[in-house]
Design an enzyme around this catalytic site. Structure first.
Site, PDB file in Angstrom:
ATOM      1  N   CYS A 180       0.824  -1.212   0.000  1.00  0.00           N
ATOM      2  CA  CYS A 180       0.000   0.000   0.000  1.00  0.00           C
ATOM      3  C   CYS A 180       0.855   1.258   0.000  1.00  0.00           C
ATOM      4  CB  CYS A 180      -0.927   0.001   1.206  1.00  0.00           C
ATOM      5  SG  CYS A 180      -1.955   1.481   1.308  1.00  0.00           S
ATOM      6  N   CYS A 235      -1.528   1.601  -3.041  1.00  0.00           N
ATOM      7  CA  CYS A 235      -2.570   2.617  -2.823  1.00  0.00           C
ATOM      8  C   CYS A 235      -2.048   4.041  -2.787  1.00  0.00           C
ATOM      9  CB  CYS A 235      -3.307   2.354  -1.508  1.00  0.00           C
ATOM     10  SG  CYS A 235      -3.448   0.637  -1.013  1.00  0.00           S
ATOM     11  N   LYS A 243      -0.118   5.303  -6.041  1.00  0.00           N
ATOM     12  CA  LYS A 243      -1.109   5.299  -7.130  1.00  0.00           C
ATOM     13  C   LYS A 243      -2.083   6.454  -6.976  1.00  0.00           C
ATOM     14  CE  LYS A 243      -4.674   3.223  -6.416  1.00  0.00           C
ATOM     15  NZ  LYS A 243      -5.567   2.141  -5.897  1.00  0.00           N
ATOM     16  N   TYR A 262      -9.765  -3.392 -10.837  1.00  0.00           N
ATOM     17  CA  TYR A 262      -9.578  -2.012 -10.380  1.00  0.00           C
ATOM     18  C   TYR A 262      -8.209  -1.461 -10.747  1.00  0.00           C
ATOM     19  CZ  TYR A 262      -6.833  -3.563  -6.294  1.00  0.00           C
ATOM     20  OH  TYR A 262      -5.861  -4.090  -5.465  1.00  0.00           O
ATOM     21  N   GLU A 282      -7.766   1.841 -13.094  1.00  0.00           N
ATOM     22  CA  GLU A 282      -7.117   3.004 -12.501  1.00  0.00           C
ATOM     23  C   GLU A 282      -5.939   3.464 -13.339  1.00  0.00           C
ATOM     24  OE1 GLU A 282      -8.277   2.207  -7.805  1.00  0.00           O
ATOM     25  OE2 GLU A 282      -6.382   1.459  -8.592  1.00  0.00           O
ATOM     26  N   HIS A 296     -27.313  21.424   0.229  1.00  0.00           N
ATOM     27  CA  HIS A 296     -27.370  21.967  -1.131  1.00  0.00           C
ATOM     28  C   HIS A 296     -26.462  23.186  -1.271  1.00  0.00           C
ATOM     29  CE1 HIS A 296     -29.293  22.829  -4.989  1.00  0.00           C
ATOM     30  NE2 HIS A 296     -29.368  24.096  -4.620  1.00  0.00           N
ATOM     31  N   GLU A 320     -26.102  15.324  -2.030  1.00  0.00           N
ATOM     32  CA  GLU A 320     -27.508  15.478  -1.672  1.00  0.00           C
ATOM     33  C   GLU A 320     -28.409  14.523  -2.466  1.00  0.00           C
ATOM     34  OE1 GLU A 320     -29.569  19.147  -2.927  1.00  0.00           O
ATOM     35  OE2 GLU A 320     -27.769  19.611  -4.113  1.00  0.00           O
TER      36      GLU A 320
END
Length: 447
Positions: free
Chosen positions: A42, A47, A50, A177, A181, A436, A441
């Protein structure tokens, strides 16, 4: 017996580091061996670096969009070497912090390879033999490299962080993934990207509508996809370029080929057989709910067990191991409702059941979808649309899944995942006043 250590950890990745320092905090004498860099996949080659490349890639469109917001942005060029070196410097800084954390907790860091010689025995690369009452295997996993003529001319995600230059044309094998990516990263850096996959489905574990939207957006951006093809051979040409021959499509000329077809547990040469540690057909260490292997004194956590290959899961497993074995606090990891994300371009995220899983598992299922353009994209003149989806148990009104693709989707989903984990209902979502104007939302406005 008198052992040299109460705990000897093999592998100083995220899980191994957590297990080491928490066990030491409970009073255990702990050593951790790492043959590469402290921090594991990682921090060093996964992770973190990357995600930094993902941030760098986003500037390609952000700089274009800025003109629509009134900024007079001159023509900009991208310098890969600057980003690469800055990312690697950050990796070095983080390794130092991880090492410092271990030192602060009085964990001995052994910077060399360690192998198992028996239920309580460890041999170090320098020839020393040491003993430990408990051994923890936290060696992680590595990218799978296929076997076919010329396969050695390809790279994996490990090497992608050290490239001398951005390839003008790159073929990425896989549709998970990592493949998606890096497809987004290289595309934004100016590469012509071709993604090839042996099936016709990408991101198989994600909701079908979300992954279909990513495919649509990716194709619109200019990323090519070749489905239902397999590699036949790779030829390296005299000028250093590659010709990729495949079954199912015409040959592709490329400057680089990257394999992102899965990850396999790191157990080769580890000596687990000396302690009769059981492994499965994929080479993963078989463990029980308490992370204990078939050898009572040997435990395993993280990717080497091939349960859920996610860094936060490895950290939870490391914590649970330390609490159970040394903290007199039996703890097990709850693997339900684990949120996950793909830092593609745009990113997507999901938690809980997909619509398909819900229909297979539950009686009646309701789905609520919001398909919209983010406000920023509207003013920037981009047609790219976000998609949010709630999957609801029709009998209990409980929200059993949330899936989304669009800017900042992973950041939004982290909070939304709490609601799914807590078992909140669609009616409770509806009771929340919308914040908002935000993209988030939409989660409380679906009717």
């Amino acid at each position: 017996m008198n052992f040299d250590y109460d705990l000897f950890v093999i592998g100083a990745g995220s899980g191994g580091v957590r297990a080491s320092r928490v066990s030491a905090a409970h009073g255990a004498r702990v050593a951790v061996a790492e043959e590469h860099k402290v921090g594991g996949t990682c921090v060093i080659r996964g992770c973190v670096p990357k995600k930094l490349l993902v941030y760098g890639a986003h500037f390609a469109e952000d700089l274009q969009d800025a003109r629509r917001f009134g900024w007079e942005v001159p023509e900009c060029s991208f310098n890969w070497v600057t980003l690469r070196d800055n990312v690697l410097s950050e990796v070095d800084r983080l390794e130092g912090l991880y090492t410092q954390t271990l030192d602060n907790h009085h964990v001995e860091v052994v910077k060399q390879r360690a192998t198992v010689t028996g239920p309580n025995g460890i041999r170090l690369a320098d020839g020393r033999d040491v003993t430990a009452k408990t051994i923890l295997i936290a060696t992680g996993a590595r990218p799978v490299v296929p076997t076919f003529p010329g396969a050695e001319h390809g790279i994996t995600s490990n090497e992608a962080f050290h490239l001398e230059a951005v390839p003008k044309r790159i073929v990425i094998a896989g549709a998970g993934y990592i493949a998606n990516e890096f497809a987004g990263i290289f595309h934004q850096f100016g590469s012509h990207v071709t993604v090839v996959n042996r099936s016709d489905v990408l991101l198989r574990s994600y909701d079908a509508q979300i992954r279909d939207r990513l495919l649509q957006i990716s194709v619109t951006k200019g990323i090519d996809f070749r489905f239902n093809v397999t590699f036949e051979r790779i030829e390296k040409n005299g000028d250093g370029t590659l010709t990729v021959h495949m079954n199912g499509c015409d040959p592709i000329e490329a400057d680089a080929v990257m394999y992102a077809i899965g990850r396999q547990p790191n157990i080769e040469g580890l000596g687990l057989e000396t302690a009769e540690v059981e492994t499965d057909s994929h080479g993963a260490v078989v463990v029980n709910a308490d992370n204990q292997s078939s050898c009572d004194s040997i435990y395993a956590i993280g990717d080497v067990t091939n349960r859920v290959q996610l860094t936060p899961v490895a950290i939870r497993e490391g914590q649970a191991f330390a609490e159970t074995v040394f903290g007199n606090n039996p703890t097990r990891v709850d693997y339900g409702c684990i949120p996950s994300a793909v830092f593609s371009h745009p990113p997507l995220a999901g938690v809980g059941m997909t619509e398909s899983q819900a229909r297979d598992t539950l009686g009646t299922v309701k789905t609520f979808v919001s398909d919209f353009r983010a406000m920023k994209n509207v003013l920037a003149g981009r047609n790219e649309r976000s998609l949010y989806k709630l999957v609801v148990d029709g009998e209990t009104d409980r929200v059993v899944g949330i899936h989304m693709i669009g800017p900042d989707a992973p950041e939004i989903l982290q909070a939304a995942a709490i609601a799914v984990k807590a078992g909140l209902t669609k009616a409770q979502f509806d009771e929340v006043v919308a914040l908002h104007p935000t993209m988030a939302e939409e989660l409380v406005l679906m009717r």
